[in-house]
Design a protein around this motif. Sequence first.
Motif, PDB file in Angstrom:
ATOM      1  N   ALA A 133       0.808  -1.221   0.000  1.00  0.00           N
ATOM      2  CA  ALA A 133       0.000   0.000   0.000  1.00  0.00           C
ATOM      3  C   ALA A 133       0.836   1.263   0.000  1.00  0.00           C
ATOM      4  O   ALA A 133       0.278   2.366   0.026  1.00  0.00           O
ATOM      5  N   ILE A 134       2.170   1.132  -0.037  1.00  0.00           N
ATOM      6  CA  ILE A 134       3.025   2.303  -0.082  1.00  0.00           C
ATOM      7  C   ILE A 134       2.842   3.014  -1.416  1.00  0.00           C
ATOM      8  O   ILE A 134       2.778   2.374  -2.474  1.00  0.00           O
ATOM      9  N   ASP A 135       2.768   4.317  -1.382  1.00  0.00           N
ATOM     10  CA  ASP A 135       2.635   5.157  -2.573  1.00  0.00           C
ATOM     11  C   ASP A 135       1.342   4.871  -3.335  1.00  0.00           C
ATOM     12  O   ASP A 135       1.302   4.869  -4.569  1.00  0.00           O
ATOM     13  N   THR A 136       0.270   4.624  -2.586  1.00  0.00           N
ATOM     14  CA  THR A 136      -1.060   4.462  -3.175  1.00  0.00           C
ATOM     15  C   THR A 136      -2.042   5.345  -2.421  1.00  0.00           C
ATOM     16  O   THR A 136      -1.895   5.558  -1.206  1.00  0.00           O
ATOM     17  N   ASN A 201     -11.838  16.932  11.720  1.00  0.00           N
ATOM     18  CA  ASN A 201     -10.875  16.045  11.080  1.00  0.00           C
ATOM     19  C   ASN A 201     -10.642  16.320   9.600  1.00  0.00           C
ATOM     20  O   ASN A 201      -9.576  15.985   9.085  1.00  0.00           O
ATOM     21  N   GLY A 202     -11.642  16.904   8.918  1.00  0.00           N
ATOM     22  CA  GLY A 202     -11.532  17.075   7.475  1.00  0.00           C
ATOM     23  C   GLY A 202     -10.346  17.916   7.051  1.00  0.00           C
ATOM     24  O   GLY A 202      -9.558  17.529   6.172  1.00  0.00           O
ATOM     25  N   PHE A 203     -10.186  19.081   7.674  1.00  0.00           N
ATOM     26  CA  PHE A 203      -9.087  19.967   7.286  1.00  0.00           C
ATOM     27  C   PHE A 203      -7.730  19.391   7.688  1.00  0.00           C
ATOM     28  O   PHE A 203      -6.732  19.613   7.005  1.00  0.00           O
ATOM     29  N   GLY A 204      -7.706  18.641   8.786  1.00  0.00           N
ATOM     30  CA  GLY A 204      -6.459  17.997   9.182  1.00  0.00           C
ATOM     31  C   GLY A 204      -6.030  16.930   8.187  1.00  0.00           C
ATOM     32  O   GLY A 204      -4.839  16.781   7.887  1.00  0.00           O
ATOM     33  N   ILE A 205      -6.997  16.181   7.663  1.00  0.00           N
ATOM     34  CA  ILE A 205      -6.692  15.170   6.641  1.00  0.00           C
ATOM     35  C   ILE A 205      -6.254  15.836   5.349  1.00  0.00           C
ATOM     36  O   ILE A 205      -5.316  15.393   4.673  1.00  0.00           O
ATOM     37  N   TRP A 206      -6.926  16.923   4.977  1.00  0.00           N
ATOM     38  CA  TRP A 206      -6.573  17.660   3.756  1.00  0.00           C
ATOM     39  C   TRP A 206      -5.138  18.183   3.833  1.00  0.00           C
ATOM     40  O   TRP A 206      -4.414  18.164   2.837  1.00  0.00           O
ATOM     41  N   ASN A 207      -4.729  18.622   5.016  1.00  0.00           N
ATOM     42  CA  ASN A 207      -3.398  19.211   5.195  1.00  0.00           C
ATOM     43  C   ASN A 207      -2.390  18.235   5.790  1.00  0.00           C
ATOM     44  O   ASN A 207      -1.345  18.659   6.301  1.00  0.00           O
ATOM     45  N   ASN A 208      -2.689  16.942   5.738  1.00  0.00           N
ATOM     46  CA  ASN A 208      -1.807  15.949   6.352  1.00  0.00           C
ATOM     47  C   ASN A 208      -0.441  15.933   5.661  1.00  0.00           C
ATOM     48  O   ASN A 208      -0.346  15.801   4.440  1.00  0.00           O
ATOM     49  N   TYR A 209       0.595  16.071   6.474  1.00  0.00           N
ATOM     50  CA  TYR A 209       1.963  16.011   5.937  1.00  0.00           C
ATOM     51  C   TYR A 209       2.806  14.959   6.652  1.00  0.00           C
ATOM     52  O   TYR A 209       3.632  14.296   6.025  1.00  0.00           O
ATOM     53  N   ALA A 210       2.584  14.795   7.958  1.00  0.00           N
ATOM     54  CA  ALA A 210       3.422  13.908   8.763  1.00  0.00           C
ATOM     55  C   ALA A 210       3.396  12.477   8.245  1.00  0.00           C
ATOM     56  O   ALA A 210       4.430  11.803   8.173  1.00  0.00           O
ATOM     57  N   GLN A 211       2.197  11.966   7.885  1.00  0.00           N
ATOM     58  CA  GLN A 211       2.099  10.611   7.363  1.00  0.00           C
ATOM     59  C   GLN A 211       2.326  10.562   5.847  1.00  0.00           C
ATOM     60  O   GLN A 211       2.902   9.603   5.334  1.00  0.00           O
ATOM     61  N   ALA A 212       1.879  11.595   5.138  1.00  0.00           N
ATOM     62  CA  ALA A 212       1.998  11.591   3.681  1.00  0.00           C
ATOM     63  C   ALA A 212       3.450  11.551   3.232  1.00  0.00           C
ATOM     64  O   ALA A 212       3.778  10.926   2.216  1.00  0.00           O
ATOM     65  N   PHE A 214       5.804   9.939   4.417  1.00  0.00           N
ATOM     66  CA  PHE A 214       6.315   8.575   4.503  1.00  0.00           C
ATOM     67  C   PHE A 214       5.644   7.636   3.495  1.00  0.00           C
ATOM     68  O   PHE A 214       6.309   6.780   2.910  1.00  0.00           O
ATOM     69  N   PHE A 215       4.336   7.798   3.310  1.00  0.00           N
ATOM     70  CA  PHE A 215       3.588   6.807   2.554  1.00  0.00           C
ATOM     71  C   PHE A 215       3.306   7.207   1.104  1.00  0.00           C
ATOM     72  O   PHE A 215       2.919   6.368   0.300  1.00  0.00           O
ATOM     73  N   LEU A 216       3.453   8.477   0.750  1.00  0.00           N
ATOM     74  CA  LEU A 216       3.267   8.940  -0.623  1.00  0.00           C
ATOM     75  C   LEU A 216       4.614   9.441  -1.126  1.00  0.00           C
ATOM     76  O   LEU A 216       5.015  10.568  -0.844  1.00  0.00           O
ATOM     77  N   GLN A 217       5.312   8.609  -1.864  1.00  0.00           N
ATOM     78  CA  GLN A 217       6.711   8.885  -2.186  1.00  0.00           C
ATOM     79  C   GLN A 217       6.928   9.428  -3.590  1.00  0.00           C
ATOM     80  O   GLN A 217       7.901  10.151  -3.823  1.00  0.00           O
ATOM     81  N   SER A 218       6.087   9.086  -4.541  1.00  0.00           N
ATOM     82  CA  SER A 218       6.264   9.586  -5.901  1.00  0.00           C
ATOM     83  C   SER A 218       5.542  10.923  -6.061  1.00  0.00           C
ATOM     84  O   SER A 218       4.575  11.220  -5.342  1.00  0.00           O
ATOM     85  N   ARG A 219       6.005  11.719  -7.012  1.00  0.00           N
ATOM     86  CA  ARG A 219       5.416  13.040  -7.198  1.00  0.00           C
ATOM     87  C   ARG A 219       3.977  12.938  -7.695  1.00  0.00           C
ATOM     88  O   ARG A 219       3.154  13.813  -7.416  1.00  0.00           O
ATOM     89  N   ILE A 224      -1.307  18.044  -1.261  1.00  0.00           N
ATOM     90  CA  ILE A 224      -0.999  19.480  -1.349  1.00  0.00           C
ATOM     91  C   ILE A 224       0.196  19.893  -0.473  1.00  0.00           C
ATOM     92  O   ILE A 224       1.092  20.590  -0.952  1.00  0.00           O
ATOM     93  N   PRO A 225       0.242  19.519   0.818  1.00  0.00           N
ATOM     94  CA  PRO A 225       1.412  19.937   1.616  1.00  0.00           C
ATOM     95  C   PRO A 225       2.734  19.443   1.042  1.00  0.00           C
ATOM     96  O   PRO A 225       3.730  20.170   1.061  1.00  0.00           O
ATOM     97  N   GLN A 226       2.756  18.209   0.514  1.00  0.00           N
ATOM     98  CA  GLN A 226       3.986  17.704  -0.084  1.00  0.00           C
ATOM     99  C   GLN A 226       4.361  18.484  -1.337  1.00  0.00           C
ATOM    100  O   GLN A 226       5.528  18.839  -1.536  1.00  0.00           O
ATOM    101  N   ALA A 227       3.371  18.754  -2.197  1.00  0.00           N
ATOM    102  CA  ALA A 227       3.644  19.488  -3.429  1.00  0.00           C
ATOM    103  C   ALA A 227       4.160  20.883  -3.122  1.00  0.00           C
ATOM    104  O   ALA A 227       5.106  21.364  -3.772  1.00  0.00           O
TER     105      ALA A 227
END
Length: 276
Positions: A133-136, A201-212, A214-219, A224-227
Motif C-alpha cells: 500500500a506504499i505510494d497508493t 478532522n476534514g481539514f487535518g486530513i486535507w493538510n496531512n503532511y506527517a504521514q503523507a 512517509f507513505f506517498l513517495q512519488s510526485r 498538497i502539503p507535499q507538493a
Amino acid sequence: MKESKWFRAVRWVLILFICVLCLIPFYALLVLALNASSRIFYEGNLFVPDFFWKNFVDAWNKSRIGTAMFNSAVITGGTLLLTVVTGGLAGYAIARYASRYNRFVFGLLIGCMMIPGIINTVPLYVLMRKIHAIDTLWGMVCVCSALAMPSAVFIYATFIRALPKELDEAAALDGCSPFETFWKVIFPVIKPATASFVILNGFGIWNNYAQAVFFLQSRAKQNIPQALSVFFQQFAGAKWHLMAATAVIAIIPVIVIFLVFQRQFIKGLSDGALKG
C-alpha cells in the motif's frame, strides 16, 4: 442587563481589529502572488500589487498543484466516507449495546486518541509494505481512517447516547433491523455529529503532511502539503511570486468549501458543544 452603547462600540472595534490582524497575512500573500517577478516586495507601494495574473498560470503549470489537489480530494473524501460509515456503526453499537467488551473497546479507542499519530509511523510503514500500500491513495486513505477512527467513534457514541431509546424501539416495531434502524432513523438525526467530525478532522486530513511524507513517495501521488514543500524547496526563496501564487491556489478549495458550508460548520460546532 442592557449593555451600554460605549461597551457595544468597544466590542465591535475589538472584533474588527482582530479580523484585520487575521486578514493581514492573507493579504500579504495575495500581494506577493500578484507582484511581477522583477519587483522586490519592499519597493513601491507595499499595499498595492502589480496585478500580474500570469503568476497563477505559471504556478499551476510548474508546481503540478492540480494533481496534488486531486490527490488530497480523493484522500480526504475517501477517509471521511470510510470513517463516517464504520465509526458511526461502531459508535451506535457501543452506545446502544452495553457490554464489557464494548466498554473495553471504547476505552481502548479513547486511549488511542492520547497517542500522537507520528509514533505509529514505523509499525504502520512495515504493515503498509506487507500489503503493498506504499505510494497508493487507497493506502493513505486507510492510514488516515485508522488515525481518525477513535475520534469518530467517540463523537458518534456521545451523540447517540443522548438520544432516547424509544427511537430504536419504534423502528423495531416497524420491522427494522438494527442496521436499518441506524441508517434510516438514527443517522439522519445525528447530522450535527457528522458535521462535528468533518470539521474537526476534514481539514487535518486535507493538510496531512506527517504521514503523507512517509507513505506517498512519488510526485504523482503527492498531496498538497507535499507538493508545496517540494515546490518551495525547488526555488528556495528565489521566486516569491510563484511560491505565493501556488499557496493561494492551494487554499482556494478550503475557502470555497467553508463559505458554502459555513452554516453547517457553525451549527455542527455549536451542537457538538451542547452535546459535550
